[in-house]
Design a protein around this motif. Structure first.
Motif, mmCIF file in Angstrom:
data_model
loop_
_atom_site.group_PDB
_atom_site.id
_atom_site.type_symbol
_atom_site.label_atom_id
_atom_site.label_comp_id
_atom_site.label_asym_id
_atom_site.label_seq_id
_atom_site.Cartn_x
_atom_site.Cartn_y
_atom_site.Cartn_z
ATOM 1 N N VAL A 310 5.711 -13.332 -8.653
ATOM 2 C CA VAL A 310 5.557 -13.052 -7.077
ATOM 3 C C VAL A 310 3.716 -12.567 -6.910
ATOM 4 N N LEU A 311 2.814 -12.657 -5.714
ATOM 5 C CA LEU A 311 1.822 -13.498 -5.543
ATOM 6 C C LEU A 311 1.720 -11.763 -4.642
ATOM 7 N N VAL A 312 0.584 -11.097 -5.594
ATOM 8 C CA VAL A 312 0.911 -9.205 -5.481
ATOM 9 C C VAL A 312 -0.978 -9.460 -4.859
ATOM 10 N N GLY A 313 -1.627 -8.262 -4.003
ATOM 11 C CA GLY A 313 -2.785 -8.069 -4.077
ATOM 12 C C GLY A 313 -2.823 -9.343 -2.919
ATOM 13 N N GLY A 314 -2.112 -10.273 -2.795
ATOM 14 C CA GLY A 314 -2.562 -11.758 -1.695
ATOM 15 C C GLY A 314 -1.666 -12.156 -1.011
ATOM 16 N N GLY A 315 -1.132 -10.757 -0.012
ATOM 17 C CA GLY A 315 0.064 -11.100 1.020
ATOM 18 C C GLY A 315 -0.702 -11.626 2.501
ATOM 19 N N VAL A 316 -0.318 -11.524 3.503
ATOM 20 C CA VAL A 316 -1.187 -11.686 4.522
ATOM 21 C C VAL A 316 -0.092 -10.257 6.073
ATOM 22 N N ASP A 317 -1.055 -10.477 7.046
ATOM 23 C CA ASP A 317 -0.508 -9.186 7.605
ATOM 24 C C ASP A 317 -0.726 -10.507 8.707
ATOM 25 N N ASP A 318 0.608 -9.871 10.149
ATOM 26 C CA ASP A 318 0.208 -11.096 11.472
ATOM 27 C C ASP A 318 0.242 -12.128 11.261
ATOM 28 N N VAL A 319 1.158 -12.532 10.085
ATOM 29 C CA VAL A 319 1.338 -13.720 9.864
ATOM 30 C C VAL A 319 0.309 -14.902 9.399
ATOM 31 N N ALA A 320 -1.054 -14.940 9.528
ATOM 32 C CA ALA A 320 -2.173 -15.639 9.194
ATOM 33 C C ALA A 320 -3.225 -14.872 8.783
ATOM 34 N N ALA A 321 -3.408 -12.739 9.363
ATOM 35 C CA ALA A 321 -4.541 -13.434 8.724
ATOM 36 C C ALA A 321 -4.747 -12.533 7.104
ATOM 37 N N PRO A 322 -5.010 -12.651 6.148
ATOM 38 C CA PRO A 322 -5.209 -12.257 5.275
ATOM 39 C C PRO A 322 -6.044 -10.819 5.355
ATOM 40 N N ASP A 323 -4.987 -9.627 4.798
ATOM 41 C CA ASP A 323 -5.046 -8.200 4.677
ATOM 42 C C ASP A 323 -6.230 -8.067 3.658
ATOM 43 N N ALA A 324 -7.408 -7.503 4.253
ATOM 44 C CA ALA A 324 -8.316 -7.718 2.980
ATOM 45 C C ALA A 324 -8.748 -6.365 1.875
ATOM 46 N N GLY A 325 -7.604 -5.301 2.746
ATOM 47 C CA GLY A 325 -7.337 -4.266 2.310
ATOM 48 C C GLY A 325 -6.446 -3.935 0.416
ATOM 49 N N LEU A 326 -5.522 -5.755 0.233
ATOM 50 C CA LEU A 326 -4.694 -5.206 -0.952
ATOM 51 C C LEU A 326 -6.013 -5.573 -2.374
ATOM 52 N N GLY A 327 -5.162 -5.184 -3.296
ATOM 53 C CA GLY A 327 -5.983 -5.408 -4.261
ATOM 54 C C GLY A 327 -6.070 -6.921 -4.475
ATOM 55 N N THR A 328 -6.736 -7.007 -6.019
ATOM 56 C CA THR A 328 -6.855 -9.342 -6.483
ATOM 57 C C THR A 328 -6.332 -9.159 -6.818
ATOM 58 N N ALA A 329 -6.137 -10.262 -5.839
ATOM 59 C CA ALA A 329 -4.602 -11.793 -6.274
ATOM 60 C C ALA A 329 -4.210 -11.396 -7.074
ATOM 61 N N ARG A 330 -3.083 -11.490 -8.211
ATOM 62 C CA ARG A 330 -2.409 -11.561 -8.945
ATOM 63 C C ARG A 330 -1.118 -11.981 -8.717
ATOM 64 N N VAL A 331 -1.009 -12.611 -9.696
ATOM 65 C CA VAL A 331 0.789 -13.029 -10.107
ATOM 66 C C VAL A 331 1.414 -12.717 -10.561
ATOM 67 N N LEU A 332 2.258 -12.117 -10.429
ATOM 68 C CA LEU A 332 3.612 -10.969 -11.120
ATOM 69 C C LEU A 332 4.887 -11.682 -11.481
ATOM 70 N N ARG A 333 5.150 -11.114 -12.336
ATOM 71 C CA ARG A 333 6.675 -11.714 -13.007
ATOM 72 C C ARG A 333 7.787 -10.780 -12.745
ATOM 73 N N ILE A 334 8.865 -10.171 -12.206
ATOM 74 C CA ILE A 334 10.176 -9.728 -12.181
ATOM 75 C C ILE A 334 10.432 -9.028 -13.588
ATOM 76 N N ALA A 335 10.568 -7.312 -13.450
ATOM 77 C CA ALA A 335 10.721 -6.490 -14.718
ATOM 78 C C ALA A 335 11.624 -6.547 -14.458
ATOM 79 N N GLY A 336 12.791 -6.895 -15.801
ATOM 80 C CA GLY A 336 13.980 -6.242 -15.628
ATOM 81 C C GLY A 336 14.976 -7.606 -15.040
ATOM 82 N N ARG A 337 16.395 -6.441 -14.690
ATOM 83 C CA ARG A 337 17.205 -6.866 -13.332
ATOM 84 C C ARG A 337 16.623 -7.308 -11.979
ATOM 85 N N VAL A 338 17.099 -8.653 -11.375
ATOM 86 C CA VAL A 338 17.503 -8.562 -9.952
ATOM 87 C C VAL A 338 19.017 -7.676 -9.623
ATOM 88 N N CYS A 339 17.985 -6.806 -8.875
ATOM 89 C CA CYS A 339 19.273 -6.594 -8.372
ATOM 90 C C CYS A 339 20.502 -6.877 -7.125
#
Length: 413
Positions: A310-339
């Motif tokens: 999952v990319l965290v801190g690198g999403g988008v707002d209104d489809v194409a405009a990066p949200d500058a308020g998010l934190g540093t972009a980084r890829v994390l992994r699901i922790a534990g079971r998918v529910c």
């Protein structure tokens, strides 16, 4: 993600990417026509919008496995483009297919007779493609049974009940182009074509190439190619090439808003079975997507595997405009079971994210998401499957949001 109403997650589908992918496939296919395969709701992308975008890219055929899908395609695109369906059982709505000018692939003699009955009732000949099993061992006429099928097809064509317009087959290992079975199946296909022609049945189109064969085996192009997953910008041969190597780009981006962000102590178990335990005081984020939405349970993390990325801190707002308020972009992994409805990620002890911030599960790094976003193939690797399954299984409760202009004039969207 300022859609109304506000959804906890959404799939952004770039129709222009589908159009451009088909254009690239047309270039690769040379003189062969291109069928855009839109089965399974266009591999999860949305049947009608994807079909129209494929036509905008130059596809002259559309393919749908099931008969109701094919009828929906015809309703979406209107008369003109050829539509083919190939998977059904006795009692299928053949009269509707004939009436709506949908081509039907035949894998057994019984289907010829049911199609002929429907054609007589409708008052027009059915268009038939003979599907031959050249070695896949799945749907299709066995070579030894082909003479009897040809005898029946010839009689019905003489009557005017049907017209054999095509011969088709499907490779078992097209994604391994050097495998000997590919040449063996091609030879068997050529033999079947010769048998059909010898029976006095002229053929409009010969077709056997799926996405992998379209991209790796020019000898298999014949008159028509049938790309599926490549239409949506994913590689059918990830061990050989990434999408960009073939001029393709992924058409779908899957995003969600964090539902909960909270601090927990070291040693805290996460999700069912506590397959993941925090190693320090940290911040957990809950993503409101789970296996009820098509997130594979095999992508669970911690002691169960690497976990879906999952990319965290690198999403988008209104489809194409990066949200500058998010934190540093980084890829994390699901922790534990998918529910069923949610997954958890460990955001780290100094995470700046808050509830409502956007995360990207997979997508294209082309303006819809920030660079570094995971893709469907990354998820496939984490879940031990293929990218086809990742996009196709995405559930209906995840809304599709369409961007781009391809096909919208016809669609009125």
């Amino acid at each position: 993600m300022s859609t109304t109403p506000v959804y906890p997650a959404r799939a952004i589908v770039d129709l222009d990417a589908i159009r451009d992918n088909v254009r690239a496939l047309r270039s690769t296919a040379g003189s062969a026509q291109v069928m855009g395969v839109v089965k399974a709701d266009a591999y999860g992308h949305g049947l009608a919008p994807a079909a129209r975008a494929a036509l905008a890219g130059g596809a002259t055929w559309l393919g749908a496995a099931q008969t109701r899908e094919a009828l929906a395609v015809r309703a979406a695109v209107g008369p003109g483009p050829r539509v083919l369906t190939w998977l059904y059982s006795p009692g299928a709505p053949f009269a509707d297919l004939v009436r709506e000018d949908v081509d039907v692939a035949v894998a057994g003699a019984w289907a010829l007779d049911e199609l002929a009955d429907a054609a007589r009732a409708v008052g027009r000949a059915a268009r038939v493609h003979l599907k031959v099993d050249t070695g896949l061992g799945r749907n299709g006429i066995m070579p030894g049974d082909l003479p009897a099928v040809l005898d029946r097809a010839t009689a019905l064509q003489s009557e005017g009940a049907l017209t054999v317009v095509g011969v088709m087959s499907h490779y078992a290992l097209a994604d391994e182009p050097d495998d000997p079975s590919v040449k063996m199946q091609t030879h068997a296909f050529d033999e079947a074509v010769r048998a059909v022609e010898a029976a006095g049945l002229p053929i409009e189109v010969r077709h056997i190439a799926n996405s992998a064969a379209t991209l790796t085996n020019p000898a298999a192009h014949y008159d028509l190619v049938r790309p599926g997953i490549a239409v949506y910008g994913l590689s059918p041969v990830p061990q050989l090439a990434v999408p960009g190597d073939h001029g393709l780009r992924p058409a779908m981006t899957l995003e969600a808003r964090l539902a909960t962000v909270k601090r927990v102590p070291a040693g805290h178990g996460v999700s069912y079975g506590h397959a993941y335990t925090t190693t320090q005081d940290t911040v957990l984020g809950v993503i409101p997507l789970g296996y009820g939405d098509g997130i594979p349970r095999h992508a669970s993390g911690g002691s169960l595997g690497p976990g879906g990325p999952v990319l965290v801190g690198g999403g988008v707002d209104d489809v194409a405009a990066p949200d500058a308020g998010l934190g540093t972009a980084r890829v994390l992994r699901i922790a534990g079971r998918v529910c069923m409805d949610q997954v958890v990620i460990d955001l780290g002890p100094y995470a700046p994210e808050q509830a409502g911030d956007v995360v990207t599960l997979f997508g294209a790094s082309d303006g819809l998401t920030r660079a570094g976003a995971p893709n469907a193939e990354d998820w496939a690797q984490a879940a031990g499957t293929i990218s086809y399954e990742i996009v196709t299984r995405l559930g209906a409760r995840v809304p599709r949001v369409y961007v781009g202009t391809a096909g919208r004039e016809t669609a009125g969207e």
